[in-house]
Design an enzyme around this catalytic site. Structure first.
Site, PDB file in Angstrom:
ATOM      1  N   TYR A 161       0.723  -1.039  -0.112  1.00  0.00           N
ATOM      2  CA  TYR A 161      -0.025   0.162   0.041  1.00  0.00           C
ATOM      3  C   TYR A 161       0.837   1.219   0.185  1.00  0.00           C
ATOM      4  CZ  TYR A 161      -3.807   3.201   1.280  1.00  0.00           C
ATOM      5  OH  TYR A 161      -4.724   3.972   1.436  1.00  0.00           O
ATOM      6  N   ASP A 217       8.525   2.496   2.451  1.00  0.00           N
ATOM      7  CA  ASP A 217       7.352   3.268   2.836  1.00  0.00           C
ATOM      8  C   ASP A 217       7.022   2.937   4.408  1.00  0.00           C
ATOM      9  OD1 ASP A 217       4.719   3.811   3.693  1.00  0.00           O
ATOM     10  OD2 ASP A 217       3.820   3.284   1.725  1.00  0.00           O
ATOM     11  N   LYS A 246       1.139   8.906   9.995  1.00  0.00           N
ATOM     12  CA  LYS A 246       0.456   8.592  11.101  1.00  0.00           C
ATOM     13  C   LYS A 246       1.172   8.969  12.266  1.00  0.00           C
ATOM     14  CE  LYS A 246      -1.334   4.694   8.392  1.00  0.00           C
ATOM     15  NZ  LYS A 246      -2.719   5.017   8.247  1.00  0.00           N
TER      16      LYS A 246
HETATM   17  C1  LIG Z   1       2.120   1.963   4.128  1.00  0.00           C
HETATM   18  C2  LIG Z   1       0.934   2.710   3.903  1.00  0.00           C
HETATM   19  N1  LIG Z   1       1.361   3.970   3.055  1.00  0.00           N
HETATM   20  C3  LIG Z   1       0.716   5.030   2.755  1.00  0.00           C
HETATM   21  C4  LIG Z   1      -0.596   5.323   3.195  1.00  0.00           C
HETATM   22  C5  LIG Z   1      -1.581   6.366   3.050  1.00  0.00           C
HETATM   23  O1  LIG Z   1      -1.504   7.474   4.026  1.00  0.00           O
HETATM   24  P1  LIG Z   1      -2.721   8.277   4.174  1.00  0.00           P
HETATM   25  O2  LIG Z   1      -3.820   7.593   4.400  1.00  0.00           O
HETATM   26  O3  LIG Z   1      -2.127   9.384   5.237  1.00  0.00           O
HETATM   27  O4  LIG Z   1      -2.708   9.041   2.797  1.00  0.00           O
HETATM   28  C6  LIG Z   1      -0.916   4.344   4.258  1.00  0.00           C
HETATM   29  C7  LIG Z   1      -2.223   4.313   4.866  1.00  0.00           C
HETATM   30  O5  LIG Z   1      -2.839   3.704   5.690  1.00  0.00           O
HETATM   31  C8  LIG Z   1      -0.222   3.025   4.463  1.00  0.00           C
HETATM   32  O6  LIG Z   1      -0.713   2.005   5.237  1.00  0.00           O
END
Ligand SMILES: Cc1ncc(COP(=O)(O)O)c(C=O)c1O
Length: 428
Positions: free
Chosen positions: A139, A234, A262
């Site tokens: 993700y 990430d 987060k």
């Molecule tokens: C691994 C990862 N990257 C990126 C994101 C995207 O973050 P946001 O929801 O703040 O756009 C998330 C969201 O849960 C995530 O779990």
């Protein structure tokens, strides 16, 4: 029905009228959360839940932590955003550079999606190549590039991506290569075959809940270096969660670039791209040639309210014993859930690491996206049964907070035992 229940029903009906699908696009729409404190939240009807959703991760020290609230209120009274450097944002960037090994410089944005989008663009700007390799099921936010083979319903052929959303230009797919997570050999052959057109490899160090096999992250580091390709971690989820220094500290593998989100915003919109100084120089007009400069502006970037919430959250996490407590709580819950599943002979397992995990309804070894896909209908049903019993969690994750108590764990294990019994009664 009492007044509060009536109010919640009216709100759910109103949401159905004014929001597509009746919600913000996140979790179950029949629950409208009104308040949170420490490891618990309350819905509008007054029902209390032990909360493992934790706002999808940011509330790692717990909801409405008194020190975070005090700092936020103090700043809010002095102004909430200036579109200019502010002391808290500068200090938060400095703390990130102290804590996170790859972070020599930091650029703030407002969401993890944005951070990932810019991290991929940064790799392209740096290497003057267009392609990015990602892992199936990883993700990386909601951008056109991020939404490739995040949750494909059918098994595609590697490395061709399957877009996860309507509205993504077909041409974007041509710039993304997809590999199976935890398969170093597959990643190696793709990276070396495409090295002339590949700018970077982006990976969640723990992909959703799936831990890296020993040697996988180390191997990626070596292979990307040998092929002159940038490695992006990430760490939107893992940053300041697996350890204060994130997954790169926990696994001792240092990427070129990482994204954070987060936890660093303490419950407010703030995320970041961080990396080595010479890479981050592409955000600095004075440091690179005109055609190498990456324009990047955001109205709320580094705003002082989010920055002080993040700084306070990190200060609390730095205190002795914080990570030990998070891991202790997570382990107790993981073990308790596993023990119930075993005792009731449920064909399911607990997958993840102590600060974040879930039950997967499958007995296969879980190493990648395909093996992690258990019986999703059962998982949804279990989540609903848990919600009825006062446990709130995400669709596929329990997040652990520093504020969760042994009483929260005990209440959760009781609810879990009863939810599993109900699940088995319905489908023995
Ligand atoms: C691994 C990862 N990257 C990126 C994101 C995207 O973050 P946001 O929801 O703040 O756009 C998330 C969201 O849960 C995530 O779990």
């Amino acid at each position: 029905m009492d007044k509060c229940e009536e109010e919640e029903r009216e709100l759910v009906a109103l949401a159905r009228r004014v929001l597509p699908g009746g919600g913000f696009g996140n979790v179950a729409h029949e629950t409208v959360i009104a308040a949170g404190r420490a490891g618990r939240v309350w819905d509008v009807s007054g029902k209390e839940y032990v909360d493992y959703l934790l706002g999808s991760g940011p509330m790692i020290v717990g909801h409405a932590h008194p020190e975070v609230v005090e700092a936020v209120c103090e700043q809010a009274a002095k102004g909430t955003t200036f579109f200019a450097n502010n002391p808290h944002g500068i200090r938060l960037a400095a703390e990130i550079t102290r804590a996170v090994a790859c972070a020599e410089k930091v650029r703030f944005v407002s969401s993890g999606s944005e951070a990932d989008l810019y991290a991929m663009r940064l790799a392209r700007a740096c290497k003057k190549r267009d392609k990015i390799l990602k892992f199936e099921g990883g993700y990386h936010g909601m951008s056109d590039y991020g939404l490739m083979s995040l949750a494909p319903k059918r098994a595609g052929n590697f490395p061709a991506p399957i877009p996860d959303s309507a509205g993504i230009p077909a041409s974007v797919g041509a710039e993304i290569l997809v590999a199976p997570y935890n398969d170093l050999e597959a990643a190696h052959s793709l990276i070396s075959a495409h090295r002339g057109e590949l700018a970077g490899v982006i990976v969640e160090p723990v992909q959703r809940l799936i831990p890296p096999k020993p040697g996988f992250l180390e191997g990626l580091r070596r292979i990307t270096r040998e092929n002159d390709v940038l490695l992006i971690f990430d760490e939107v989820v893992t940053g300041f969660r697996l350890a204060y220094g994130g997954a790169q500290a926990y696994y001792n593998v240092i990427p070129d670039i990482c994204t954070l989100g987060k936890a660093i915003g303490g419950g407010f919109p703030l995320a970041a791209v961080a990396g080595r100084a010479e890479i981050m120089a592409h955000f600095d007009k004075a440091a690179v040639a005109e055609d190498e400069f990456m324009t990047q502006i955001g109205t709320l970037s580094g705003n002082p309210v989010a920055a002080i919430a993040g700084l306070k959250t990190l200060e609390i996490l730095r205190r002795p014993g914080a990570y030990e407590a998070i891991f202790r709580t997570g382990m107790a819950l993981m073990e308790g859930l596993s023990e119930t599943l075993k005792r009731r002979r449920v064909a399911a397992q607990v997958v993840g690491v102590a600060p974040m995990f879930d039950v997967v309804f499958s007995q296969r070894e879980v190493t990648d996206y395909r093996s992690a896909r258990g019986e999703e209908a059962l998982q949804r049903r279990l989540n609903a049964l848990l919600r009825e019993r006062g446990v709130l969690k995400g669709e596929s994750k329990y997040y652990i907070a520093l504020a969760h108590t042994p009483e929260d764990v005990a209440a959760t294990l009781d609810a879990f035992g009863s939810a599993i019994a109900a699940l088995l009664e319905a489908a023995p």
